[in-house]
Design a protein around this motif. Sequence first.
Motif, PDB file in Angstrom:
ATOM      1  N   GLU A  97      -7.040 -23.872  20.676  1.00 32.40           N
ATOM      2  CA  GLU A  97      -6.950 -22.677  21.524  1.00 32.40           C
ATOM      3  C   GLU A  97      -6.451 -23.065  22.901  1.00 32.40           C
ATOM      4  O   GLU A  97      -6.667 -24.182  23.367  1.00 32.40           O
TER       5      GLU A  97
ATOM      6  N   MET B 227      -4.074 -18.019  23.074  1.00 28.94           N
ATOM      7  CA  MET B 227      -3.567 -18.505  21.794  1.00 28.94           C
ATOM      8  C   MET B 227      -4.734 -19.116  21.019  1.00 28.94           C
ATOM      9  O   MET B 227      -5.488 -19.928  21.549  1.00 28.94           O
TER      10      MET B 227
ATOM     11  N   ALA C  94      -1.094 -18.741  13.945  1.00 28.88           N
ATOM     12  CA  ALA C  94      -1.168 -18.748  15.405  1.00 28.88           C
ATOM     13  C   ALA C  94      -1.285 -17.306  15.885  1.00 28.88           C
ATOM     14  O   ALA C  94      -0.377 -16.500  15.688  1.00 28.88           O
TER      15      ALA C  94
ATOM     16  N   ILE D 282       5.721 -18.431  24.421  1.00 26.69           N
ATOM     17  CA  ILE D 282       5.029 -18.590  23.132  1.00 26.69           C
ATOM     18  C   ILE D 282       5.538 -19.835  22.415  1.00 26.69           C
ATOM     19  O   ILE D 282       4.747 -20.614  21.848  1.00 26.69           O
TER      20      ILE D 282
ATOM     21  N   PHE E  77      -1.610 -14.828  19.006  1.00 24.84           N
ATOM     22  CA  PHE E  77      -1.389 -14.692  20.448  1.00 24.84           C
ATOM     23  C   PHE E  77      -1.821 -13.289  20.888  1.00 24.84           C
ATOM     24  O   PHE E  77      -1.340 -12.296  20.333  1.00 24.84           O
TER      25      PHE E  77
END
Length: 359
Positions: free
Chosen positions: A222, A211, A200, A276, A202
């Motif tokens: 995404e 993301m 992942a 997140i 970010f």
Amino acid sequence: MAAFGSLFRRQSAPLLGLDVSSSSVKLVELGRDASGKLVLERCAIEPLERGWITDGNVEKFDEVAEAVRRVVRKSGTRTKHAALALPPSAVITKKIILPGGLSEPELEIQVESEANQYIPFSLDEVSLDFCVMGPANNATGDVEVLIAASRKEKVQDRQGLAEAAGLKAMILDVESFASRLAASRLIEQLPGQGQDAVVALFEVGAATTSMQVLRNDELIYERDQAFGGAQLTQLIVRQYGFSAEEAETKKRSGDLPDDYGTGVLKPFVASIAQEIARALQFFFTSTPYNRVDYVLLAGGSASLPGLTSAVTRQTSFACSLINPFEGMEMAGGIREKKVRREAPSYLTSCGLAMRRFQQ
């Protein structure tokens, strides 16, 4: 065919990666040494004032163009060819299946015909490009083709910024494509060369955090979320009564009151970690996946003190700060300490510069 200017094609001559975001202009120039290893030749950042670029649109063209000129001067480069990028929101992409063995003119005709089905504008109003990705998985003899299209005025804005700085835009990419290219090199350095790892990525920008979840060079998910470093600037304004410009300057320099760390920064870092974690939960509920192997952070706000450990605590997944120059040689004029500090900001511009070497 109206093209982006080689969106998907290789540019073997020296090339500047020029990332124009809402908060700054980043420049990267890469080379190779005799052994073929990548070398960071030059890099530079020039901040932009709030509102000059909004949602990817250049609102203050002359001011942004002057910032591009400044970053070119600051870098000391003599290279005149540049790769720039548009935000994903400004580009429509679609994968299609076409018969294999078509000539370039035949492909163009087929792509234009297919594009009419997916693009909600007249083809006269868009710049269009395509790339043959390889054989189609489920159709023998066919090929998978990626189409990309954007409104001409958005393409012309980026080309105009380059021209105003004495550069020629040779490639106009998509920001997320460029960041994935730079990240893929780092994923290959993970245990087992990153094979089958779910990563992942970010990118924590000024107004938006993007993301992307990757596995074996494939994008599997995404999502963009409306939080970023600009919110920290607003908190500083409210806490201490600075103007927005003063707050941004002091945030960059670290010239803030003693209680900033505990009263403003620590709660903000915790809130980003929560966002997140929430984004990862969206991923898990929207896909068959229920875990990731690595969380990688990039972008101008990714290097906030304590953020990686806060994300690890909040998500229980290993989190690290990305350095797109990891494993590269450094040219003589590079200030390594400064570059290491700013490295997460350069992910997209590094990916753009890497287009010079992409097959």
